[in-house]
Scaffold this active site. Sequence first.
Site, PDB file in Angstrom:
ATOM      1  N   GLY A 138      19.783 -20.964 -17.677  1.00  0.00           N
ATOM      2  CA  GLY A 138      18.816 -22.187 -17.678  1.00  0.00           C
ATOM      3  C   GLY A 138      19.581 -23.317 -18.415  1.00  0.00           C
ATOM      4  N   CYS A 139      19.176 -24.552 -18.216  1.00  0.00           N
ATOM      5  CA  CYS A 139      19.856 -25.703 -18.687  1.00  0.00           C
ATOM      6  C   CYS A 139      19.626 -25.566 -20.175  1.00  0.00           C
ATOM      7  CB  CYS A 139      19.110 -26.704 -18.031  1.00  0.00           C
ATOM      8  SG  CYS A 139      17.412 -26.867 -17.994  1.00  0.00           S
ATOM      9  N   TYR A 140      18.402 -25.598 -20.683  1.00  0.00           N
ATOM     10  CA  TYR A 140      18.133 -25.588 -22.355  1.00  0.00           C
ATOM     11  C   TYR A 140      18.868 -24.508 -22.644  1.00  0.00           C
ATOM     12  CZ  TYR A 140      14.218 -29.139 -22.109  1.00  0.00           C
ATOM     13  OH  TYR A 140      13.348 -29.971 -21.962  1.00  0.00           O
ATOM     14  N   THR A 141      18.818 -23.353 -22.127  1.00  0.00           N
ATOM     15  CA  THR A 141      19.615 -22.022 -22.746  1.00  0.00           C
ATOM     16  C   THR A 141      20.981 -22.333 -22.955  1.00  0.00           C
ATOM     17  OG1 THR A 141      19.400 -21.022 -20.555  1.00  0.00           O
ATOM     18  CG2 THR A 141      17.785 -20.530 -22.262  1.00  0.00           C
TER      19      THR A 141
END
Lengths: 347, 347, 347, 347
Positions: free
Chosen positions: C149-152
């Site tokens: 994921g992007c945040y991750t």
Amino acid sequence: MIKAAIAGATGYAGNELVRILTNHPDVEIKALLAHSYVGKRFDEVYENYRDINNMVCEEMNIDKLADECDVIFMALPHGVASNVVNDDILKRTKIIDFGADFRLKDIDIYEKWYGVKHEGRDIIQNAVYGLCEINREKIKQTNLIANPGCYTTCSILSLYPLVSEGVIDLESIIIDAKSGVSGAGRGLALSNMFDECNESVKAYKIASHRHTPEIEEQLSYAAKCNITLSFTPHLIPMNRGILATCYAKLAKSLTYDDVRNIYEKYYGNEYFIRLTKKGIFPETRWVKGSNFVDIGFKIDDRTGRIVIIGAIDNLVKGAAGQAVQNMNILFGLEEKKGLAFAPIFPA
Amino acid sequence: MIKAAIAGATGYAGNELVRILTNHPDVEIKALLAHSYVGKRFDEVYENYRDINNMVCEEMNIDKLADECDVIFMALPHGVASNVVNDDILKRTKIIDFGADFRLKDIDIYEKWYGVKHEGRDIIQNAVYGLCEINREKIKQTNLIANPGCYTTCSILSLYPLVSEGVIDLESIIIDAKSGVSGAGRGLALSNMFDECNESVKAYKIASHRHTPEIEEQLSYAAKCNITLSFTPHLIPMNRGILATCYAKLAKSLTYDDVRNIYEKYYGNEYFIRLTKKGIFPETRWVKGSNFVDIGFKIDDRTGRIVIIGAIDNLVKGAAGQAVQNMNILFGLEEKKGLAFAPIFPA
Amino acid sequence: MIKAAIAGATGYAGNELVRILTNHPDVEIKALLAHSYVGKRFDEVYENYRDINNMVCEEMNIDKLADECDVIFMALPHGVASNVVNDDILKRTKIIDFGADFRLKDIDIYEKWYGVKHEGRDIIQNAVYGLCEINREKIKQTNLIANPGCYTTCSILSLYPLVSEGVIDLESIIIDAKSGVSGAGRGLALSNMFDECNESVKAYKIASHRHTPEIEEQLSYAAKCNITLSFTPHLIPMNRGILATCYAKLAKSLTYDDVRNIYEKYYGNEYFIRLTKKGIFPETRWVKGSNFVDIGFKIDDRTGRIVIIGAIDNLVKGAAGQAVQNMNILFGLEEKKGLAFAPIFPA
Amino acid sequence: MIKAAIAGATGYAGNELVRILTNHPDVEIKALLAHSYVGKRFDEVYENYRDINNMVCEEMNIDKLADECDVIFMALPHGVASNVVNDDILKRTKIIDFGADFRLKDIDIYEKWYGVKHEGRDIIQNAVYGLCEINREKIKQTNLIANPGCYTTCSILSLYPLVSEGVIDLESIIIDAKSGVSGAGRGLALSNMFDECNESVKAYKIASHRHTPEIEEQLSYAAKCNITLSFTPHLIPMNRGILATCYAKLAKSLTYDDVRNIYEKYYGNEYFIRLTKKGIFPETRWVKGSNFVDIGFKIDDRTGRIVIIGAIDNLVKGAAGQAVQNMNILFGLEEKKGLAFAPIFPA
């Protein structure tokens, strides 16, 4: 206290009207109508009203409202108001309609541009086009106000004195208008998603926007002949504001002062119309959050054209503010009552 | 009428103060001071005041102002106010200072964080930190208000009840704050140019922002012991608004209702503090243009932390609005007089 | 030429993948799948491809694609990929999945956070978490990539070296992340309309965002023990970019150089990870349009904390770019092939 | 490898040129010149180049550059290039000038609009106006390219076919153009501060912008007679992009297909000019980050006017991209080499 109801309260224009009326000393909001939010608290739809307005959205019952309210504001899709407003209603209350139903006197033109049958033929002649600075006296004598569109308010007021005085070539008028996204309303649409309109600019409904015949009809009254013009709206990545850049050929040689005098003649005493100084031009930031219309112009000797710039806040002078201005006139209040706030900047 | 002067009127906070005072029923603006714009009309600096305010900016003469005005607002760079305000001035007028000079009681800390010698040692003890909801009674008894910073107002009010009640671990506090660009002021700086901050987000002055000791000092009073905390400001591509996301370990097991009761105890009667409902959190859009502070929180059982969110308009509750709130208290007016306007949305 | 299909091509991540692959010298796009746009030309959905890509969107037929394509990228809602990918498919082609279905090894945690039954229990162990800089060797040996994921991506890479080296208190980690609106996808939602998120900032899914367990699982591998942390995402009024501000207590006293050496040890040879110089911190504008991750940090001696800032373009390193990086690894290409473009500024 | 120098590298156009040339397979950047940043690393001025470009900005030594470089790009204020470029320099290297010095053949007009004496009278006749699609053959035969302005590129290309074919009334042309803020450059100016231009739109330099005579001169060549037209630029709150809305009276009755055929005749084989389909109009988002010009039009039978919309990325086709396109032509490379990247969206 004037008892007011707002139909279509959960749209951006309706919401702005709630804000203005909340601060108006002579108005009491009696009902908020919103078909899609019936039973929902208004401050849950618009959280800016947290602890300020705990009303619950209701379904519109025009008959009941006509008895209970002195004025009903209608910020509804076109075709709705003309279906529910009739002579009987108008005998019992006043209507200020934000929609297009009562703006065009020529029903054929309405039906052509809107593509629907007009349902209010019998009462259209009672309606007054609520452009306050132009139709103030007529407004006082009606119960049915057709509150002007946002683009139209800005465009007509920018051109009205020059058209009235016959100093521009009426076949040469071009209006290139720029609007913030709130003008598109709160309905879900891909084109109004943040990533779709942020950091971009586009023209839309070129030569086909429905505000075109509205501008033409009103300017034709001023010119006392039929005007056909070009109108191109553009979407700008900002929340609020309309800038209208208007072009026309001068019909005769005029100096800056000549034109200035014409504008002063028409607007010199108007509180809500501000003429910018020579060399200064309107910008939407200077009218944001206010009911002002700023107007400036430049004569281009090279081309024989005049360029007139008008700026408004589309949700205030282009919708809710002008509606309240109309209400003030209808009820004999000072015209700027509850509306004389300064623009907010930066915002 | 209260006669008011505004020093530093041409900064964003000063300008916002002019807007609020223009609509305040009990205030008359007597003078606008602006060193860089002496002799220039205010409505040429801020064209939103076209046809509204035609005052001319003047150089500050504190002695003359003290005689002519009931209150002087000072929105000036740090170090200026402490140089011109003294006991004699304070005997003749009231000062509401937007700067940092009188905010920190501990002058050593001031000199360490600001890197300048403090010039107002003799009067610093007269100053009251003008966080109205906390220091209301003390404010009534002084002539010198240190109007709190924007980040600090939002951060302190978000945490104050929990710190006061001793329910969070005082060593665990982290404040991650986000501000619109107007917080950086109107001075020319490459970092504040449109293309440099639009479409980007950054942290700045990490572990070194001057609002840190201000937050720490005030929360330490509440805790009755010294607090050291982490504060990280971020620049957000928007004009106005501050959101403070505050983290702390709960010192004991508490339910949502337990914490809610604490907030209600401290703020239940405060007009300008609005607690969001369970599951709803503050967003800056809902306070824009208003003097409200919105506060919400969530308990995270997984980590034992509480996350508190506070939101304000940095130019209103974070500057000019709170200054007027302080003025209202100083002069015995209703605290919300001239300030009870609803937030504007979308804007 | 690698034959590639893109399922979910009309989402923002899918669209960005088309852009990157269009310029990739070793890839041929064979099919664009988009359930809601079947039969529609891709350049009518995304007009940036006018005269560049005239493919028509198709319905996904996984069986056919597995025969015709060397790799299938899947940018689909969670739950879809795990329903169509199976051992048979994986024997015939490679899958790079943008969704969450194969990211969490612990299916119980997946089902708890996502609230649905996991349909791919039999193949989950084949999946490799495609965080290229961490799992490069494992990626080479699989046919099923769970693209992070992007945040991750931004959060894990910012913290990974410190967690691996055991120099921070693992119970003290807080990640306060800020994302542009494209992270929310292209689906119609009131909260993503221009006027609803422009000029505002908010936290959302506080202590409940689904990227939380993903960050925790990966950092737990690094720490070799279970980590529980606080993660708070925020929506920022910009199109692209993620900034993660990470807080942790230092487990022992460390200088700037000590920490710098740790980051250099892990990332010194990584093309796509750039460490900012001392005193400089990442800003999303400096990575926009690129596959870079910028990381910087500050030690706060007052609080004993370290603040680490990470920045990525959420659609590139946070989605499509990292997917192509994974593809390059899977197919033995140079890892930066087709990805080594400089960030675009101002944009 | 073509050895290139960039003078004025630290402006937005220069910076964009660095980005494009960094990815160009046939170019080696030999020197970055920047008077205000001499001795400073370029990646400290533009951090997007972190770990990508570690060159140091130098003072310009035109004589030395002429010996060492095959081409010198000059992105400098007007008046500078004409002072340093001469016949001797042009014998040794090629010059692509982003400024206005060599764009206008009529030096009287230059001096009138720019208010300075022209210093390059002797070499002005060597200069070719580098509008690639129009002047391709002439470009091949010179060493001195006057790279067109941003507004002019968009405006001229939008109107060129209709003017050339004599199908519009040449006295009726009005260009209403909208530009992102990067068009104003990186120099400090209050009007370009974030809060001053965000959330607002304005017209500026009405009937007096210096791109006016440039558009007129080029269109006059096409028309084979002198054209005078109205040009109004507007500032839009976005980083990049220009939209030109062009109005003209049709000189004779034409159908959509008639006009379409004219555009196809001129641009049908042009890679960088894309005609939108009937009913679709250009938007700046669809060309962002690319060298494309999108053009669409609508015939308004009511008014007898045609409205033509053109869109470009002002920093690419309006500056650095077109400069590279010119370079490719000058050196006999494929015209789209290093420039054939798709637009980036959303960005």
